[in-house]
Design a protein around this motif. Structure first.
Motif, PDB file in Angstrom:
ATOM      1  N   MET A   9      58.575  25.751  31.381  1.00 57.15           N
ATOM      2  CA  MET A   9      57.590  25.113  30.512  1.00 57.15           C
ATOM      3  C   MET A   9      57.540  25.797  29.150  1.00 57.15           C
ATOM      4  SD  MET A   9      56.320  22.504  32.057  1.00 57.15           S
ATOM      5  CE  MET A   9      54.829  22.202  31.107  1.00 57.15           C
ATOM      6  N   THR A  10      57.759  27.111  29.122  1.00 59.07           N
ATOM      7  CA  THR A  10      57.816  27.829  27.848  1.00 59.07           C
ATOM      8  C   THR A  10      58.982  27.317  27.014  1.00 59.07           C
ATOM      9  OG1 THR A  10      56.801  29.822  28.790  1.00 59.07           O
ATOM     10  CG2 THR A  10      58.078  30.095  26.768  1.00 59.07           C
ATOM     11  N   GLY A  11      60.088  27.058  27.663  1.00 61.76           N
ATOM     12  CA  GLY A  11      61.235  26.512  26.941  1.00 61.76           C
ATOM     13  C   GLY A  11      60.993  25.110  26.429  1.00 61.76           C
ATOM     14  N   LEU A  12      60.241  24.292  27.201  1.00 60.52           N
ATOM     15  CA  LEU A  12      59.997  22.901  26.819  1.00 60.52           C
ATOM     16  C   LEU A  12      58.867  22.750  25.806  1.00 60.52           C
ATOM     17  CD1 LEU A  12      60.300  21.196  30.342  1.00 60.52           C
ATOM     18  CD2 LEU A  12      61.964  21.108  28.468  1.00 60.52           C
ATOM     19  N   TYR A  13      57.804  23.559  25.962  1.00 57.19           N
ATOM     20  CA  TYR A  13      56.597  23.361  25.150  1.00 57.19           C
ATOM     21  C   TYR A  13      56.077  24.651  24.526  1.00 57.19           C
ATOM     22  CZ  TYR A  13      56.489  19.011  27.798  1.00 57.19           C
ATOM     23  OH  TYR A  13      56.801  17.801  28.369  1.00 57.19           O
ATOM     24  N   GLY A  14      56.926  25.639  24.377  1.00 54.56           N
ATOM     25  CA  GLY A  14      56.466  26.937  23.875  1.00 54.56           C
ATOM     26  C   GLY A  14      55.818  26.879  22.508  1.00 54.56           C
ATOM     27  N   GLY A  65      57.313  16.361  50.034  1.00 56.95           N
ATOM     28  CA  GLY A  65      56.993  16.799  48.681  1.00 56.95           C
ATOM     29  C   GLY A  65      55.641  16.297  48.219  1.00 56.95           C
ATOM     30  N   ILE A  66      55.271  15.083  48.673  1.00 57.38           N
ATOM     31  CA  ILE A  66      53.946  14.527  48.345  1.00 57.38           C
ATOM     32  C   ILE A  66      52.872  15.194  49.182  1.00 57.38           C
ATOM     33  CG2 ILE A  66      52.543  12.432  48.303  1.00 57.38           C
ATOM     34  CD1 ILE A  66      55.137  10.843  47.940  1.00 57.38           C
ATOM     35  N   PHE A  67      53.152  15.364  50.482  1.00 60.81           N
ATOM     36  CA  PHE A  67      52.171  15.962  51.374  1.00 60.81           C
ATOM     37  C   PHE A  67      51.850  17.401  50.987  1.00 60.81           C
ATOM     38  CE2 PHE A  67      52.329  12.295  53.756  1.00 60.81           C
ATOM     39  CZ  PHE A  67      51.612  12.367  54.936  1.00 60.81           C
ATOM     40  N   LYS A  74      51.252  14.855  28.782  1.00 63.67           N
ATOM     41  CA  LYS A  74      52.693  15.063  28.781  1.00 63.67           C
ATOM     42  C   LYS A  74      53.068  16.351  29.504  1.00 63.67           C
ATOM     43  CE  LYS A  74      56.658  15.018  25.611  1.00 63.67           C
ATOM     44  NZ  LYS A  74      57.092  14.971  24.198  1.00 63.67           N
ATOM     45  N   MET A  75      52.331  17.425  29.230  1.00 64.32           N
ATOM     46  CA  MET A  75      52.630  18.699  29.881  1.00 64.32           C
ATOM     47  C   MET A  75      52.331  18.648  31.371  1.00 64.32           C
ATOM     48  SD  MET A  75      51.672  21.884  27.414  1.00 64.32           S
ATOM     49  CE  MET A  75      52.093  22.953  28.764  1.00 64.32           C
ATOM     50  N   LEU A  76      51.236  18.009  31.722  1.00 64.59           N
ATOM     51  CA  LEU A  76      50.863  17.922  33.133  1.00 64.59           C
ATOM     52  C   LEU A  76      51.912  17.129  33.908  1.00 64.59           C
ATOM     53  CD1 LEU A  76      48.949  18.451  35.442  1.00 64.59           C
ATOM     54  CD2 LEU A  76      47.579  16.493  34.721  1.00 64.59           C
ATOM     55  N   ARG A  77      52.375  16.039  33.326  1.00 70.39           N
ATOM     56  CA  ARG A  77      53.415  15.254  33.976  1.00 70.39           C
ATOM     57  C   ARG A  77      54.682  16.090  34.165  1.00 70.39           C
ATOM     58  NH1 ARG A  77      51.523  11.027  30.589  1.00 70.39           N
ATOM     59  NH2 ARG A  77      53.200  11.456  29.089  1.00 70.39           N
ATOM     60  N   SER A  78      55.000  16.895  33.166  1.00 71.53           N
ATOM     61  CA  SER A  78      56.190  17.737  33.278  1.00 71.53           C
ATOM     62  C   SER A  78      56.043  18.754  34.407  1.00 71.53           C
ATOM     63  CB  SER A  78      56.444  18.468  31.950  1.00 71.53           C
ATOM     64  OG  SER A  78      56.713  17.552  30.912  1.00 71.53           O
ATOM     65  N   VAL A  79      54.869  19.379  34.491  1.00 74.75           N
ATOM     66  CA  VAL A  79      54.627  20.345  35.559  1.00 74.75           C
ATOM     67  C   VAL A  79      54.740  19.667  36.924  1.00 74.75           C
ATOM     68  CG1 VAL A  79      52.924  21.865  36.626  1.00 74.75           C
ATOM     69  CG2 VAL A  79      53.198  21.882  34.158  1.00 74.75           C
ATOM     70  N   LEU A  80      54.139  18.489  37.043  1.00 71.37           N
ATOM     71  CA  LEU A  80      54.178  17.769  38.315  1.00 71.37           C
ATOM     72  C   LEU A  80      55.610  17.419  38.717  1.00 71.37           C
ATOM     73  CD1 LEU A  80      51.161  15.307  37.833  1.00 71.37           C
ATOM     74  CD2 LEU A  80      51.241  17.336  39.279  1.00 71.37           C
ATOM     75  N   ILE A  81      56.379  16.928  37.761  1.00 73.48           N
ATOM     76  CA  ILE A  81      57.764  16.528  38.049  1.00 73.48           C
ATOM     77  C   ILE A  81      58.609  17.738  38.440  1.00 73.48           C
ATOM     78  CG2 ILE A  81      59.884  15.602  37.034  1.00 73.48           C
ATOM     79  CD1 ILE A  81      58.084  13.760  35.330  1.00 73.48           C
ATOM     80  N   ILE A  82      58.486  18.825  37.665  1.00 67.01           N
ATOM     81  CA  ILE A  82      59.276  20.026  37.966  1.00 67.01           C
ATOM     82  C   ILE A  82      58.892  20.602  39.328  1.00 67.01           C
ATOM     83  CG2 ILE A  82      59.748  22.408  37.274  1.00 67.01           C
ATOM     84  CD1 ILE A  82      59.426  21.501  34.368  1.00 67.01           C
ATOM     85  N   ALA A  83      57.577  20.670  39.602  1.00 66.74           N
ATOM     86  CA  ALA A  83      57.120  21.225  40.878  1.00 66.74           C
ATOM     87  C   ALA A  83      57.601  20.363  42.046  1.00 66.74           C
ATOM     88  CB  ALA A  83      55.596  21.336  40.892  1.00 66.74           C
ATOM     89  N   TYR A  84      57.529  19.046  41.876  1.00 73.52           N
ATOM     90  CA  TYR A  84      57.977  18.142  42.949  1.00 73.52           C
ATOM     91  C   TYR A  84      59.479  18.276  43.173  1.00 73.52           C
ATOM     92  CZ  TYR A  84      58.884  13.898  45.611  1.00 73.52           C
ATOM     93  OH  TYR A  84      59.293  13.010  46.589  1.00 73.52           O
TER      94      TYR A  84
END
Length: 389
Positions: free
Chosen positions: A378-383, A317-319, A70-80
């Motif tokens: 991420m701290t706000g979402l999963y702190g 964004g993918i590249f 779940k956290m990894l997906r969030s990081v990926l989505i936010i970064a993208y």
């Protein structure tokens, strides 16, 4: 990697200087020798583009998705979203600003290049868009089928392609760029556009500042914490990134800077920053988007269509995921998009590689500083959910 990039920057700058001087003094006979060299080198670089796409995109997808949480997906989505958002901001700014720049794309008063006396065509193993679709399909299906064999094969191919880039493509880049600038100087167009390049680099750095401000503002809203208390610690990381031109080389400094902020969860920091250093390239994609529009206006007399630019940005964004580890960064990993989607020729590619390399340090500094804003989000979402680093 930082030494490799630093050496490459020096060589590219020398290539621009030597090529510019050479093109200004040589006669037509010498140009008949220079032009075939440029053509053949350009053909080889274009041949390597599909290999770079397959070698970096497929392994990047499998690595990032194989143990998704779940956290990894969030990081990926936010970064993208941050990367694509930065590129969209750059695109809108480009449509508003670039037409007002003093860019003269007319050929009036320019010398005519002599006819090409020799050419060696080296077709790629597949078109660049075919390579892109193949890479995405293979990456996704390897995840779905849990194919360890193919995953290992593409990881090995990644190492092979990296050697091709390091041992073959990178060494010939200075020669290719020198011959390209020799052509531009011979025609007389390079002196007309030099002030434009300086202006564009300054505009891009201003764009970095605006986007970072927006990211930290959003991070403050999501976390309900002070973004200033995070951003103020990032000075050493920003300066280190400018000096090293490498997210990997700056990671340790960035971690130390982020740990100093009481607003960030330390476990979140240690989980988020190493991932973001490989996938969050907001500064680089913002820069590349503005640069491709400028180069298009300079060389081809027009800006790319808005639909073409949107497709370019979404794929960029993918590249960008495949950019870390590639000398030359995002622009090297996305050569397929520059040629396949935007239709740039060899001169356009050479100009992009050069102007991007000249500001690479500032793009890297924006990337690494923006990671702190994502850590704040991420701290706000999963702190409250502690994650083992």
């Amino acid at each position: 990697m930082s030494k490799v990039k630093d050496s490459l920057i020096v060589k590219l700058i020398l290539a621009v200087i030597v090529g510019g001087i050479l093109g200004g003094v040589v006669n037509q006979t010498v140009m008949k020798v220079i032009m075939p060299i440029k053509y053949v080198l350009g053909q080889f670089i274009n041949f390597c583009v599909p290999l770079i796409i397959i070698g970096f995109i497929t392994p990047s997808i499998t690595k990032l998705k194989s143990n998704a949480s779940k956290m990894l997906r969030s990081v990926l989505i936010i970064a993208y979203l941050s990367s694509v958002g930065a590129a969209m901001f750059s695109m809108i700014s480009g449509y508003l600003i670039i037409p007002g720049l003093n860019i003269d794309a007319s050929t009036e008063g320019l010398k005519k290049l002599p006819e090409l006396v020799f050419q060696l065509d080296i077709p790629g193993i597949m078109p660049v868009m075919t390579a892109l679709v193949f890479s995405i399909i293979m990456g996704l299906t390897i995840i779905w089928t849990h194919s360890k064999t193919l995953q290992n094969v593409f990881e090995e191919f990644n190492h092979i392609v990296l050697k091709i880039v390091n041992k073959m493509v990178i060494p010939i880049l200075p020669i290719f760029i020198a011959t390209t600038f020799a052509e531009l100087a011979y025609e007389g167009g390079i002196t007309k556009q030099l002030p434009v390049f300086v202006s564009v680099i300054v505009l891009v750095i201003v764009g970095h500042i605006i986007w970072l401000s927006l990211l930290y503002f959003m991070g403050g809203i999501l976390s309900k914490k002070s973004p200033i208390q995070v951003f103020k610690h990032y000075g050493p990381a920003y300066l280190t990134a400018i000096g090293t031109m490498s997210s990997a080389a700056t990671l340790s400094v960035a971690l130390e800077c982020a740990r100093k902020s009481k607003e960030l969860d330390e476990d979140i920091v240690e989980f988020t920053l190493p991932i973001c250093s490989n996938i969050h390239l907001c500064g680089s994609v913002l820069t590349e988007t503005f640069f491709v529009m400028t180069v298009s206006k300079i060389l081809y007399g027009t800006l790319p269509g808005i639909f073409t630019m949107i497709v370019f940005i979404l794929l960029l964004g993918i590249f960008a995921i495949g950019a870390p580890g590639v000398p030359g960064g995002t622009v090297m990993a996305s050569l397929g998009l520059i040629t396949g989607v935007l239709g740039f020729d060899q001169s356009g590619v050479a100009l992009m590689l050069t102007i991007f390399a000249l500001q690479d340090s500032f793009g890297t500094a924006c990337n690494i500083t923006g990671d702190g804003a994502i850590a704040l989000m991420m701290t706000g979402l999963y702190g409250k959910d502690k994650v083992k680093a």
